[in-house]
Scaffold this motif. Structure first.
Motif, PDB file in Angstrom:
ATOM      1  N   TYR A  25     -42.835  89.149  43.805  1.00  0.00           N
ATOM      2  CA  TYR A  25     -42.510  89.955  44.832  1.00  0.00           C
ATOM      3  C   TYR A  25     -41.984  90.688  44.531  1.00  0.00           C
ATOM      4  O   TYR A  25     -42.872  91.075  43.345  1.00  0.00           O
ATOM      5  N   LEU A  50     -47.667  97.433  49.287  1.00  0.00           N
ATOM      6  CA  LEU A  50     -47.522  97.054  50.334  1.00  0.00           C
ATOM      7  C   LEU A  50     -47.143  96.096  51.579  1.00  0.00           C
ATOM      8  O   LEU A  50     -47.851  95.308  52.104  1.00  0.00           O
ATOM      9  N   GLU A  54     -49.474  94.956  54.341  1.00  0.00           N
ATOM     10  CA  GLU A  54     -49.704  93.528  55.495  1.00  0.00           C
ATOM     11  C   GLU A  54     -49.900  93.989  56.466  1.00  0.00           C
ATOM     12  O   GLU A  54     -50.043  93.187  56.995  1.00  0.00           O
ATOM     13  N   THR A  60     -49.173  88.419  53.403  1.00  0.00           N
ATOM     14  CA  THR A  60     -48.255  87.750  54.688  1.00  0.00           C
ATOM     15  C   THR A  60     -46.898  87.713  53.064  1.00  0.00           C
ATOM     16  O   THR A  60     -47.060  88.027  52.339  1.00  0.00           O
ATOM     17  N   SER A  61     -45.753  87.961  53.991  1.00  0.00           N
ATOM     18  CA  SER A  61     -44.936  88.043  53.186  1.00  0.00           C
ATOM     19  C   SER A  61     -43.847  86.836  53.588  1.00  0.00           C
ATOM     20  O   SER A  61     -44.111  86.003  55.439  1.00  0.00           O
ATOM     21  N   LYS A  62     -43.116  85.840  52.827  1.00  0.00           N
ATOM     22  CA  LYS A  62     -41.932  85.040  53.297  1.00  0.00           C
ATOM     23  C   LYS A  62     -40.515  85.334  52.351  1.00  0.00           C
ATOM     24  O   LYS A  62     -40.709  85.620  51.306  1.00  0.00           O
ATOM     25  N   GLU A  63     -39.551  85.120  52.798  1.00  0.00           N
ATOM     26  CA  GLU A  63     -38.076  85.898  52.006  1.00  0.00           C
ATOM     27  C   GLU A  63     -38.115  84.215  51.459  1.00  0.00           C
ATOM     28  O   GLU A  63     -37.830  83.000  51.712  1.00  0.00           O
ATOM     29  N   LEU A  76     -38.088  89.110  48.751  1.00  0.00           N
ATOM     30  CA  LEU A  76     -39.697  88.397  49.255  1.00  0.00           C
ATOM     31  C   LEU A  76     -40.524  88.986  49.001  1.00  0.00           C
ATOM     32  O   LEU A  76     -41.498  89.487  47.815  1.00  0.00           O
ATOM     33  N   TYR A  77     -41.317  87.134  48.414  1.00  0.00           N
ATOM     34  CA  TYR A  77     -42.130  86.430  48.343  1.00  0.00           C
ATOM     35  C   TYR A  77     -43.078  87.197  49.255  1.00  0.00           C
ATOM     36  O   TYR A  77     -43.726  87.611  50.206  1.00  0.00           O
ATOM     37  N   PHE A  78     -44.716  87.715  48.520  1.00  0.00           N
ATOM     38  CA  PHE A  78     -46.342  87.920  48.996  1.00  0.00           C
ATOM     39  C   PHE A  78     -47.295  86.910  48.670  1.00  0.00           C
ATOM     40  O   PHE A  78     -47.547  86.793  47.846  1.00  0.00           O
TER      41      PHE A  78
ATOM     42  N   TYR B  27     -34.362  93.121  51.410  1.00  0.00           N
ATOM     43  CA  TYR B  27     -35.772  92.774  50.097  1.00  0.00           C
ATOM     44  C   TYR B  27     -35.356  94.000  49.267  1.00  0.00           C
ATOM     45  O   TYR B  27     -35.373  93.605  47.539  1.00  0.00           O
TER      46      TYR B  27
END
Lengths: 114, 880
Positions: A25, A50, A54, A60-63, A76-78, B27
């Protein structure tokens, strides 16, 4: 070449996201690059990279879950997508190919003069 | 983890939230906060905050900035760009008109800046003192025929700044409010010498050691607190220090004064240029006390200026109320003596008191300058309005197309305002450049240092910027409304060829310009007329070809004065020679003087005192009304005689000067009879009438000057010969001589400077008006090109064409004159009231001004009208 477009900084970011597998992140990517490459990375520059990656479909990202540490803000993890993986591999291949095509003489010469 | 107390700047966070894309804001903010936390632990909170701010600034980039809702903002930006582009194209296409506008406004802005810096300097006098608001000075009245009111308070105009010595200590003893008191004397000239460098130094006074407690002069070397505490110490200004000591440190060095006294240098200072008095050097008051201790106890000996500070929140009014009580508690022995207080803030610009320690400013002149600056700007604005509206036809199509495409009137107005802003900013740049170039010239012209630093503060720059914006708005708002009004359909159909719109306004504006120009030309003419009048006025004495040799209070010269006079008098070019303390135009003292009136009562007054020898009155060609002048045939004259002028005789109550002859007088320890009355002569500037004057017989020790009436064909040679004679008589003293005329006219330097400044700025205003007139002429002749062609083909002569083209403007000129002449008359009459002797404004002055304006404007127009009338009609009539 046209297939996978990657800037130098983008490539580093992409690789780092791979390295940090599951833990990538904003802050961790920034610190990791700063540590390994010994260069300053601004949040702004990183964020733009980033975002571009994307949009290109390499990430892709995920909260993540929110903690009290970051003023209650979630991370926000990638993660790499298959296309992202292909892009890294392609970039690496191109580099290796180019390296191998350098005539031995050019490299030797350098040694002599040095 | 425990919650750290360190917080990132709230405002920056909010700014970030404002611009950041809301999709990723949460974020990113988290990331920023996490980094901030880490940084503040590793590098400290301060550093972390800086890093935080820097990071946020670098987040301000496309991709992270949110899309501002809707399309409005984007559209504004685009339109803005377009407005600028169109403005620049327009400015470049009409080079002549743009140049006229930009030059006019540029000159206007430069004039305003120049006048502003001058006015600011005038208003800033003495404000460099930290105790400015609570510093006052004593004004005195020495027995005169003025009735002192019951409360003891006389208006300042009846008082003088110059006063006695003992009042200072008495004031401090009586009023607990008074904190510090400082006195200084009139400036004298000393012959100063150090290490072979010897110059006659003007402007040296004696001063109390307390100066540093009241005035914040710039201190360069030495310790101000002890600088003037001992006798025979001197503090010198920086320029004097450089002159005598160069790179040496002057502190502790000894200067020889008047070849006889040693003064130790204890300080180097610089009095700011905006101080209402200045000295080249100040000698400690203790030195003066040593020379003449008696005058420090005499309430009638006038030679001191006294300044004092009071504590915070002291009401000077309550102190004034106690003046009568204060004076009755002193050992004052002067009849009808009273004092007043005047704030330091009034000293330079608003003081009406007499006998000032230095040159004073003039409030009226400031208003006059400000009005002239406003006139120049106004005229430049009118140019802009006239040229824009006159040429509105050329923009009509553009406006129509824009309207057809969907532009609203509001945005059209905005467009034209942008255009005028671009133009005014261009003018502002040129104006500042012109200002930069001409600022040193202005300093020479007004003979003052006008520091630029105050102009360059951030606040003033901001004000300047907004003023330029305002100027653009004022100049552009009317044209913007006119131009945006056109009906699109009419214009595009082609039915719209000529606009009668605004022609009346345009004419009125031209009338205003003409009127302002006439007022300024009349003003210039009157000012110069008056100055000429002052120079040629019959002053009641003759100082043409009068050479004045100044030897200060040089004892060596005084001792052999008779011999010096005789030697110099033998030169063939010298017609006559006289010694005196002062010559006309010089500084002179006032002295308590009493004459017995018809009933044998002593009347005390305080006339000016000239100390003269027996040759003074004939040498200066002064006229005796009655009685005789001093003569060596009457040995008693030196001790028992007195000559007065008519004004003094009147003040003592003798309307017929004959009657005062033989009356008893007392003055400065001398008693005797009045032996003569001299006809009033103007020994001070003609701003004032002739004041009472006593012409006292001098002793050789009270003279400082020799006046030589010369008659020569070759003054350069005569001067060299006289100097050679002087050097054999007084080898230790430089030959310092100047013509009395130059010295006397120096009193009018301020007036002359005012005249120069006024005429230069009037000239600029008229120049700008001419630019506008020229622009309008170009426009009107271009419009009538076809008509001119047809007329020419039909046989019109050049003269008749030029007359036709100029006729309109001449009509406007005549109307302007009706308005301008009374206004000009009124203003100049007010200005002339500042002179006791003034010209009558004759109709000639007005006629000259009117004809002048007319000639200038016809000449301006002729640049275009003549060429238009000469043009080949084929050119204008051919239509393919």
């Amino acid at each position: 070449m046209g297939k996978y477009q990657l800037g130098e900084f983008e490539e580093i970011v992409l690789l780092t996201v791979g390295v940090l597998y599951g833990e990538a992140y904003g802050v961790s990517i920034k610190l990791s690059i700063e540590e390994k490459l010994n260069r300053k990375v601004s949040v702004g520059a990183l964020q733009s990279a980033l975002k571009r990656l994307e949009e290109k479909g390499y990430l892709t990202s995920k909260e993540g879950e929110s903690t009290s540490e970051r003023g209650g803000r979630p991370k926000l993890y990638f993660t790499l997508t298959p296309a992202g993986k292909d892009a890294i591999e392609y970039a690496r291949e191109v580099r290796n190919q180019l390296y191998n095509q350098i005539p031995k003489v050019a490299l030797d010469l350098k040694l002599v003069t040095a | 983890m425990s919650h750290s107390s360190a917080q990132p700047p709230k405002l920056v966070l909010r700014f970030f939230k404002w611009f950041c894309d809301p999709g990723i804001h949460r974020y990113l903010e988290g990331d920023l906060l996490e980094l901030f936390e880490a940084n503040s632990q590793q590098k400290g909170v301060k550093k972390a905050q800086w890093v935080f701010v820097w990071e946020v600034i670098r987040l301000f980039r496309p991709g992270i900035i949110k899309n501002f809702e809707g399309t409005q903002k984007l559209n504004y930006y685009g339109m803005f760009k377009n407005y600028f582009k169109v403005s620049m194209r327009n400015i470049l296409r009409n080079k002549t008109f743009s140049a006229l506008n930009v030059t006019g406004l540029g000159v206007g802005i430069a004039s305003c800046l120049l006048i502003m810096i001058y006015v600011h300097n005038e208003l800033s006098y003495d404000t460099y003192n930290a105790k400015y608001d609570r510093t006052f000075r004593i004004l005195h009245n020495f027995g005169s025929d003025v009735e002192i009111p019951a409360d003891g308070l006389l208006p300042a105009s009846e008082l003088q700044v110059w006063g006695n010595a003992p009042i200072a200590q008495a004031l401090k003893d009586y009023f607990p409010e008074v904190e510090h008191v400082f006195r200084f004397t009139t400036s004298n000239s000393f012959l100063l010498e150090y290490n072979g460098r010897r110059f006659q130094e003007e402007g040296i006074a004696f001063g109390d050691s307390t100066f540093y407690q009241i005035f914040d002069w710039k201190w360069i070397a030495g310790n101000p607190a002890v600088a003037l505490t001992r006798p025979n110490t001197i503090i010198i200004s920086q320029s004097v220090a450089e002159k005598y000591f160069g790179d040496e440190n002057p502190i502790g060095k000894v200067m020889l004064a008047d070849s006889q006294e040693d003064y130790e240098v204890t300080g180097v200072y610089e009095i700011p240029p905006n101080s209402h008095f200045d000295f080249n050097a100040l000698v400690s008051m203790k030195t003066f006390i040593g020379y003449r201790p008696i005058i420090f106890e005499s309430w009638g000996y006038v030679d001191f200026y006294t300044y004092f500070t009071v504590g915070d929140n002291v009401d000077i009014k309550t102190m004034e109320a106690r003046i009568p009580d204060f004076l009755s508690n002193t050992d004052n022995d002067q009849e009808a003596y009273t004092i007043g207080f005047e704030p330091l803030a009034d000293a330079y610009l608003y003081s009406e008191a007499r006998r000032q320690p230095g040159p004073t400013g003039n409030e009226d002149n400031i208003y006059i300058f400000i009005s002239v600056a406003a006139f120049v700007l106004l005229i430049a604005c009118i140019n802009f309005m006239n040229l824009s509206t006159a040429r509105s036809m050329e923009r009509a199509k553009e406006v129509a197309i824009r309207k057809t495409i969907g532009s609203g009137r509001g945005s059209l107005i905005f467009q034209f305002l942008v255009e005028s802003q671009v133009l005014t900013f261009l003018s502002a740049v040129i104006g500042v450049l012109l200002f930069w170039i001409s600022h040193p010239q202005l300093e020479i012209l007004v003979d003052k240092r006008l520091p630029l630093d105050w102009l360059l503060t951030a606040g003033n720059l901001a004000i300047g910027m907004s003023l330029v914006l305002l100027l653009g708005l004022v100049a552009g708002v009317y044209p913007a409304f006119v131009l945006s009004k056109f009906k699109a359909v009419k214009v595009l159909k082609g039915a719209f060829k000529n606009s009668k719109d605004g022609i009346w306004l345009r004419r009125s504006l031209v009338i205003v310009q003409y009127a302002l120009s006439i007022v300024l030309i009349v003003g210039t003419a009157v000012v110069f007329d008056q100055l000429q009048y002052l120079r040629q006025f019959d002053k009641g004495f003759d100082n043409e070809q009068m050479l004045v040799i100044d030897y200060g209070w040089d004892g060596k010269v005084q001792r052999k004065l008779e011999a010096v006079k005789a030697e110099l008098g033998q030169h063939s070019a010298v017609e006559s020679i006289a010694a005196s303390r002062a010559t006309p135009g010089d500084f002179f003292p006032n002295g308590g003087t009493a004459v017995k009136d018809k009933n044998g009562e002593w009347i005390w007054t305080s006339p000016g005192v000239y100390e003269i020898d027996e040759d003074f009155i004939p040498t200066y060609g002064m006229e005796m009304v009655t009685g005789r002048h001093y003569s060596s045939d009457h040995p008693g004259d030196s001790a028992y005689s007195m000559i007065l002028n008519e004004a003094a005789a009147r003040e003592f109550g003798y309307t017929n000067p004959l009657d005062i002859i033989g009356k008893d007088f007392m003055q400065w320890g001398r008693e005797g009879k009045v032996i003569g009355v001299v006809k009033d002569f103007n020994y001070v500037s003609l701003h004032q009438g002739v004041e009472p004057l006593a012409l006292r017989y001098s002793t050789r020790w009270s003279t400082t000057k020799l006046s030589l009436r010369l008659k020569s064909d070759n003054y350069t040679q005569t001067l060299t010969e006289l100097e050679n004679i002087w050097m054999t008589l007084a080898p230790h003293r430089p030959f310092i001589a100047q013509f009395s005329n130059d010295n006397f006219n120096r009193q009018y330097e301020t007036d002359a400077r005012f005249g120069n400044v006024f005429s230069i700025f009037s000239g600029l205003a008229i120049f700008v008006a001419c630019l506008g007139l020229f622009g309008l002429t170009i426009y009107s002749t271009t419009q009538r090109q076809k008509e001119i062609g047809v007329r020419k083909v039909l046989g019109a002569s050049m003269q008749s064409l030029v007359t036709m083209l100029s006729k309109d403007f001449i009509k406007l000129f005549l109307i302007a004159m009706v308005f301008a002449l009374p206004v000009a008359w009124y203003f100049m009459n007010t200005w002339l009231e500042g002179f006791a002797y003034r010209i009558d404004m004759s109709w000639q002055v007005f006629a000259i001004a009117a004809v002048g304006t007319l000639v200038i404007s016809l000449l301006t127009m002729s640049f275009k009208t003549v060429s238009a009338a000469l043009a080949n009609p084929v050119e204008s009539l051919r239509d393919e």
